[in-house]
Scaffold this active site. Structure first.
Site, PDB file in Angstrom:
ATOM      1  N   GLU A 124       0.895  -1.151  -0.145  1.00  0.00           N
ATOM      2  CA  GLU A 124      -0.049   0.231   0.010  1.00  0.00           C
ATOM      3  C   GLU A 124       0.841   1.198   0.148  1.00  0.00           C
ATOM      4  OE1 GLU A 124       1.410  -0.395   4.187  1.00  0.00           O
ATOM      5  OE2 GLU A 124       0.548  -1.767   2.626  1.00  0.00           O
ATOM      6  N   ASP A 126      15.087  18.255 -34.073  1.00  0.00           N
ATOM      7  CA  ASP A 126      15.557  19.174 -35.056  1.00  0.00           C
ATOM      8  C   ASP A 126      16.754  19.625 -34.684  1.00  0.00           C
ATOM      9  OD1 ASP A 126      15.560  20.740 -37.049  1.00  0.00           O
ATOM     10  OD2 ASP A 126      13.703  21.996 -36.537  1.00  0.00           O
ATOM     11  N   ASP A 132       4.274  20.368 -34.869  1.00  0.00           N
ATOM     12  CA  ASP A 132       5.029  19.106 -33.978  1.00  0.00           C
ATOM     13  C   ASP A 132       4.116  18.460 -32.995  1.00  0.00           C
ATOM     14  OD1 ASP A 132       7.458  19.258 -35.512  1.00  0.00           O
ATOM     15  OD2 ASP A 132       8.367  20.657 -33.956  1.00  0.00           O
ATOM     16  N   ASP A 189       7.225   0.594   6.961  1.00  0.00           N
ATOM     17  CA  ASP A 189       7.116   1.671   6.079  1.00  0.00           C
ATOM     18  C   ASP A 189       7.909   2.952   6.169  1.00  0.00           C
ATOM     19  OD1 ASP A 189       5.318   0.003   4.541  1.00  0.00           O
ATOM     20  OD2 ASP A 189       3.478   0.987   5.413  1.00  0.00           O
TER      21      ASP A 189
END
Length: 846
Positions: free
Chosen positions: A285, A327, A594, A687
């Site tokens: 979780e 480019d 683009d 945790d």
């Protein structure tokens, strides 16, 4: 806001209805309307209120069932466990919520830096404001390259063409005109006097009266169906598979534990609460929070490198990117284009060529290119004697623009564009002596030779041509672009960017193949590549590319790194072909056309100075147009993936080991190995110990190559490393039962400490592929790991807390055993890790 069908009303009526004028709103009035109508952000993803997001976390089915089950135990008399379980669950959820909210707030602040802006008339003065602050009644100026920020009526329009593909699916630009008396059309998409939010200005300019903003716009009403969510990255797909794997294993564990409890005739409510606590503890979780924090931390670090991330998961693709298409203008060059010469067909300086080029650039209504800017900056010519009649706007397929002008009753069509195309359209040429004669094959060859000589030296050229038209010709169309008289060349120089050579080398060293997609010809592009020390390999021009099938194009991509004279549609085709080959493709673009390529690429990258259309389509925006910045972003993306992977490896191996330990303990013990509150406390502390991983240091060799998600590596690591934890748990079971003759409280206390301390300290083994002491962990990792380990050791001795969790005081001999077992565990884990990365990982390709 005006009623539906507002476009049918006259401009004067709309201005009166909106209580505004052509001078715009006052700032106080705009502020009042912003509070009333809300932000103009129809396409922006909506974040739920904080209390709803918190409630969603509490709504996790496992958490809800656990709280209900613990509530039932409270009814049967175990109120203390219910209170403690509820407190731990709430504390864990709050930790997740606060950390993720802080990270998301930081990312939102970064996005604001590159938010779209609009030129708005406020207090009678034009100012650039965030488009999100627009309100009904605002007066906005539009120009080529802009995204229309809101629905509104055009007060004026000059050669305005708008692309409405997002709303209508029609790819061809639509001409828009102002209409003082409104438009009788019944469908809003057919109305010629309005512009709609989300559409883009292809050419021309206009002044817009904003009538509808935010969710009231056509875009806002259709946002959920029109604004497609970006496809999940390979990393996200892998995470989902991993989460489902852990979930299925957890469900099997819960059923096994319940079966064991029933077999041993344990109280069913206690067994249920224990099984659910295990399920909550073993499910990953924390993964969404770790993901968000790690990505947000990466986004903040990237912002220090002049890279703004708009979409957090794109950081993963940035780290996985192995091909970058770009480019050359502004990326490989300085983008300081200068007009150096304007020559006739004999190579002599020609004022007429300059005049024709200047008039064309001055009167064209589309987005000015850097070449236009260079022409206009070179010299100022008085345009007063000339009057514009019409134009044929620039497009990337034709690669040219024409304007029809009038002077003293004579009308002239002036054209400029790619020299090859301009020469093809000419049947005459202007000679140095001012005469005009037929363009023979010999003269064409002479022009081509001049063009090739200039190009070979790195100069960019535009062809300039003209044709006299009838005095009554009122329009210019594509078919007029023929039988022209060639005037000469405009010659430009754009010097190579000093930093580009090093950036190209750095990207190559990092395993990123750069492919240059340019509208220039091959000679100019090759000259630039040579100056930068970049091996361009084979080249492919637009004409050759158009003749190739998709399969043939894929066959050419491996050896082709230079694509010349390509259109935006051909850029898109190259990117899609690369993706079909299994490459993770980045595209750096800033042009008005683009957007399709930016959407199609795995990583769409634009620059802050780009057209609005390009910035809106990009996931990552560079504040500085430099490949060095892209390289820094790639490396940061890889560091982010590595740190996310550390948590996944930790969670998978630890949880897999705990699964077996719990099942074995249930088989050999007549009591629960841990109380539900102890299981949840283990989960909370572990945790918290891992929340430092997003800030961890990353070994340099871990980011040398593109990092692709490989779930098989996680699965094999879990299978190899998980049982080590189980082995030492079983040894601890035996020592506690046989050597210490532990009862229930001591057994639970002893296993709680051993299991949690070894899991926490394993962070130092799993976080690196190097030897344990050869990699320096981040300060946050060290502090949190040792801090939580110390807390674990101290818990049984803390007044009150030890009693709440039913811990007992272990004897001194236990801590001597613990020191030995922790040392043995770390040595064993280190040895197995080295075996894994030496023998198993290479077989997976990692």
């Amino acid at each position: 806001m005006p009623d539906p069908g507002f476009w049918k009303r006259s401009t004067a009526a709309l201005l009166a209805d909106l209580a505004t004028s052509d001078q715009g709103l006052t700032s106080p009035e705009a502020a009042l309307r912003l509070a009333r109508y809300g932000r103009n952000d129809a396409a922006a993803p909506k974040r739920a209120a904080a209390w709803l997001r918190l409630l969603k976390r509490l709504g996790n089915p496992l958490v809800v069932i656990l709280l209900i089950a613990s509530g039932l135990s409270a009814v049967t008399g175990d109120v203390a466990s219910f209170v403690i379980i509820t407190a731990i669950v709430l504390l864990s959820v709050l930790l997740d919520f606060v950390q993720e909210s802080r990270a998301q707030t930081a990312v939102d602040a970064l996005r604001e830096q590159v938010a779209l802006r609009a030129d708005v008339r406020r207090d009678g003065v034009e100012a650039s404001l965030p488009a999100a602050q627009l309100v009904p009644g605002d007066i906005v100026r539009l120009s080529a390259g802009d995204l229309v920020p809101a629905d509104g009526v055009l007060l004026s329009a000059h050669d305005l063409f708008v692309n409405q593909a997002l709303l209508t699916g029609e790819s061809y630009p639509v001409e828009k005109r102002a209409a003082d008396q409104g438009d009788p059309a019944s469908e809003i998409s057919e109305v010629g006097c309005i512009a709609l939010a989300g559409t883009s200005v292809i050419s021309g300019s206009a002044v817009l009266l904003v009538c509808r903003t935010g969710r009231e716009t056509m875009l806002g009403q259709l946002a959920d169906t029109l604004i497609a969510k970006p496809p999940p990255t390979s990393f996200e797909i892998g995470l989902r598979r991993f989460s489902m794997l852990i979930l299925w294993i957890t469900l099997v564990l819960v059923m096994l534990v319940m079966a064991e409890s029933m077999a041993f005739h344990r109280p069913w409510i206690q067994a249920l609460v224990f099984a659910l606590a295990l399920a909550v503890g073993l499910t990953p979780e924390l993964l969404p929070m770790i993901m968000t924090i790690t990505l947000a931390r990466g986004a903040v670090r990237l912002s220090h490198q002049q890279v703004i991330v708009k979409n957090l998961p794109s950081i993963h693709n940035l780290g996985a990117m192995d091909v970058l298409c770009t480019d050359k203008t502004g990326t490989l060059t300085e983008a300081r284009i200068a007009l150096t010469k304007h020559v006739d067909m004999a190579g002599n300086d020609s004022p007429r060529v300059l005049t024709l080029a200047w008039l064309n650039s001055h009167f064209e209504s589309g987005l000015k290119s850097p070449l236009d800017d260079a022409i206009l900056a070179h010299e100022t010519i008085d345009p007063a004697p000339w009057r514009k009649i019409d134009e044929v706007p620039f497009d990337f397929e034709r690669r040219r623009v024409s304007v029809l002008l009038e002077r003293d009753g004579a009308r002239t069509l002036i054209l400029k564009g790619a020299p090859e195309d301009v020469m093809r359209l000419c049947t005459f040429t202007e000679m140095p002596d001012g005469t005009t004669q037929a363009l023979t094959d010999d003269l064409r060859a002479q022009l081509r030779t001049s063009f090739d000589l200039w190009s070979a030296q790195g100069f960019r050229l535009l062809g300039i041509a003209s044709r006299a038209e009838a005095a009554d010709q009122a329009t210019a169309v594509l078919t007029d672009e023929k039988d022209l008289a060639f005037a000469g060349f405009a010659v430009f120089l754009d010097p190579p960017k000093v930093s580009a050579g090093k950036a190209l080398a750095a990207l190559a060293a990092a395993g990123v193949v750069v492919k240059v997609l340019t509208g220039d010809n091959e000679q100019v592009a090759r000259h630039l590549c040579a100056e930068l020390g970049f091996d361009a390999g084979q080249a492919l021009n637009g004409t050759e590319l158009a003749a190739l099938s998709d399969e043939a194009l894929i066959g050419r991509l491996a050896t082709t790194r230079l694509f010349c004279r390509v259109t935006p549609q051909q850029k898109l085709r190259v990117i899609l072909a690369l993706k079909r080959m299994g490459q993770t493709v980045g595209f750096l673009g800033d042009g008005i056309n683009d957007a399709p390529a930016l959407h199609a690429a795995d990583v769409g990258i634009s620059v802050d100075s780009a057209a609005d259309v390009a910035k809106a389509a990009a996931e990552i925006v560079l504040l500085e147009q430099d490949l060095g910045v892209v390289h820094a972003g790639v490396m940061e993306g890889r560091r982010t993936i590595v740190n996310t992977g550390k948590y996944i490896l930790m969670a998978s191996s630890a949880n897999f080991g705990n699964i077996f330990s719990m099942v074995l303990a249930g088989l050999i013990l007549p009591f629960l190995p841990l109380l539900p509150i102890q299981v949840l406390l283990t989960n909370l502390i572990y945790d918290f110990a891992q929340t430092g991983l997003p800030l961890d240091n990353v070994d340099s060799e871990a980011t040398l190559r593109p990092i692709h998600w490989e779930i098989r590596l996680i699965e094999r690591f879990m299978i190899v490393m998980g049982p080590i934890s189980t082995l030492f748990d079983v040894i601890t079971f035996a020592v506690l039962l046989l050597a210490f003759h532990a009862g229930e409280p001591f057994f639970r206390t002893g296993w709680f400490i051993e299991s949690l301390v070894t899991q926490i300290l394993m962070i130092f083994t799993v976080r690196t592929r190097r030897h344990l002491f050869a990699s320096k962990p981040g300060r946050a990792v060290v502090m949190l790991a040792f801090g939580t380990a110390a807390l674990t050791l101290a818990l049984p001795f803390l007044p009150g807390i030890g009693r709440w969790f039913e811990f007992t005081h272990p004897p001194a001999a236990y801590f001597a055993y613990l020191a030995v077992v922790v040392a043995a565990f770390l040595v064993s884990s280190e040895l197995m890790k080295r075996v894994f990365y030496a023998r198993i990982a290479p077989a997976i390709g990692r």
